[in-house]
Design a protein around this motif. Structure first.
Motif, PDB file in Angstrom:
ATOM      1  N   PRO A  84       0.981  -1.138  -0.107  1.00 12.88           N
ATOM      2  CA  PRO A  84      -0.034   0.059   0.079  1.00 12.88           C
ATOM      3  C   PRO A  84       0.609   1.351  -0.072  1.00 12.88           C
ATOM      4  N   CYS A  85       0.159   2.406  -0.346  1.00 17.73           N
ATOM      5  CA  CYS A  85       0.845   3.641  -0.240  1.00 17.73           C
ATOM      6  C   CYS A  85       0.243   4.367   0.895  1.00 17.73           C
ATOM      7  N   SER A  86       1.225   5.081   1.772  1.00 18.52           N
ATOM      8  CA  SER A  86       0.758   5.655   2.892  1.00 18.52           C
ATOM      9  C   SER A  86       0.448   7.227   2.437  1.00 18.52           C
ATOM     10  N   MET A  87       0.011   7.760   3.082  1.00 15.53           N
ATOM     11  CA  MET A  87      -0.312   9.377   2.766  1.00 15.53           C
ATOM     12  C   MET A  87       1.039   9.972   2.985  1.00 15.53           C
ATOM     13  N   LYS A  88       1.600   9.729   4.111  1.00 13.18           N
ATOM     14  CA  LYS A  88       3.167  10.144   4.176  1.00 13.18           C
ATOM     15  C   LYS A  88       4.071   9.609   2.669  1.00 13.18           C
ATOM     16  N   THR A  89       3.879   8.689   2.174  1.00 16.52           N
ATOM     17  CA  THR A  89       4.613   8.146   1.142  1.00 16.52           C
ATOM     18  C   THR A  89       4.077   8.917  -0.302  1.00 16.52           C
ATOM     19  N   LEU A  90       2.657   9.009  -0.247  1.00 14.39           N
ATOM     20  CA  LEU A  90       2.138   9.889  -1.116  1.00 14.39           C
ATOM     21  C   LEU A  90       2.478  11.197  -1.360  1.00 14.39           C
ATOM     22  N   SER A  91       2.778  11.865  -0.216  1.00 11.70           N
ATOM     23  CA  SER A  91       3.251  13.321  -0.221  1.00 11.70           C
ATOM     24  C   SER A  91       4.424  13.610  -0.729  1.00 11.70           C
ATOM     25  N   ALA A  92       5.285  12.554  -0.332  1.00 12.97           N
ATOM     26  CA  ALA A  92       6.712  12.469  -0.669  1.00 12.97           C
ATOM     27  C   ALA A  92       6.868  12.450  -2.317  1.00 12.97           C
ATOM     28  N   THR A 123      -8.887   6.259   4.463  1.00 10.94           N
ATOM     29  CA  THR A 123     -10.218   6.484   4.329  1.00 10.94           C
ATOM     30  C   THR A 123     -10.778   6.986   5.596  1.00 10.94           C
ATOM     31  N   PRO A 124     -11.567   8.197   5.734  1.00 11.14           N
ATOM     32  CA  PRO A 124     -12.115   8.737   4.660  1.00 11.14           C
ATOM     33  C   PRO A 124     -10.994   9.857   4.263  1.00 11.14           C
ATOM     34  N   LEU A 125     -11.140  10.547   3.178  1.00 12.35           N
ATOM     35  CA  LEU A 125     -10.146  11.397   2.655  1.00 12.35           C
ATOM     36  C   LEU A 125     -10.618  13.019   2.556  1.00 12.35           C
ATOM     37  N   HIS A 126      -9.717  13.753   3.188  1.00 13.16           N
ATOM     38  CA  HIS A 126      -9.668  15.255   3.119  1.00 13.16           C
ATOM     39  C   HIS A 126      -9.233  15.936   1.748  1.00 13.16           C
ATOM     40  N   SER A 127      -9.687  17.089   1.712  1.00  8.11           N
ATOM     41  CA  SER A 127      -9.161  17.742   0.354  1.00  8.11           C
ATOM     42  C   SER A 127      -7.420  17.755   0.153  1.00  8.11           C
ATOM     43  N   GLY A 128      -6.736  17.438   1.290  1.00  8.58           N
ATOM     44  CA  GLY A 128      -5.313  17.722   1.165  1.00  8.58           C
ATOM     45  C   GLY A 128      -5.010  16.466   0.412  1.00  8.58           C
ATOM     46  N   HIS A 129      -5.641  15.020   1.022  1.00  3.10           N
ATOM     47  CA  HIS A 129      -5.338  13.681   0.557  1.00  3.10           C
ATOM     48  C   HIS A 129      -5.517  14.021  -1.006  1.00  3.10           C
TER      49      HIS A 129
END
Length: 188
Positions: A84-92, A123-129
């Motif tokens: 999976p891809c964490s939000m931290k990894t997605l952000s990077a 989940t859920p996702l906010h606009s930053g995600h």
């Protein structure tokens, strides 16, 4: 075929494990990076040990090894999956922040115009995600949330995992029979 597989620190490490199992059976060379957080999650969420998961890969790299072959665009691969891809990894990845080998390999995959699939797990996702996913998509990444289909009537957790893994295989042109494809008709 050579694929880079990154398992980052989000729930759902079973997706990455199952992908490695299938790719091994298909004879695909895999280049694996497991983040420290995901190592803990593997142990907490599955019956697999980290060494068992690493044994499924053709090559294993430490996320701190920024000199690994997969950190260079001159090293040819057919693409990369972060699953999976964490939000931290997605952000990077979305910000080209190459703090470790996983995010560097993803950045190289994008700059070389190779296929990068991100199995974003939150989940859920906010606009930053959502903005991060859009930013990554604008750079060429394919966002593949693990959203199951139910038209084929999955019966087990493994069926649901296989559906997502099958969608990844489709993106890379790898034949499989992990789920029944939509036929357009009713089952009666």
């Amino acid at each position: 075929m050579d694929l880079i597989v990154g398992i980052s620190g989000a729930t759902g490490s079973i997706y990455g494990i199952r992908l490695l199992q299938v790719l091994r059976k298909k004879g695909v060379n895999t280049h694996l990076i497991i983040t420290p957080t995901s190592k803990r999650i593997i142990v907490e969420e599955t019956s697999y040990g980290v060494q068992e998961v690493e044994a499924l890969a053709s090559f294993v790299y430490d996320e701190r090894d920024l000199g690994a072959p997969i950190s260079s665009g001159s090293f040819k691969t057919d693409g990369m999956v972060v699953i999976p891809c964490s939000m931290k990894t997605l952000s990077a990845i979305a910000h080209s922040y190459n703090a470790n080998l996983l995010t560097r390999a993803a950045d190289v995959t994008l700059k070389e115009r190779r296929r990068l699939a991100l199995v974003v797990r939150e989940t859920p996702l906010h606009s930053g995600h959502l903005e991060l996913m859009l930013r990554a998509s604008h750079s060429g990444a394919i966002i593949v949330p693990p959203v199951p289909a139910f038209y084929y009537r999955p019966r087990t957790l493994e069926d649901l995992v296989d559906h997502t893994v099958g969608k990844i295989l489709d993106l890379f042109g790898i034949d499989h029979e992990l789920f029944e494809r939509w036929g357009g008709g009713s089952r009666g």
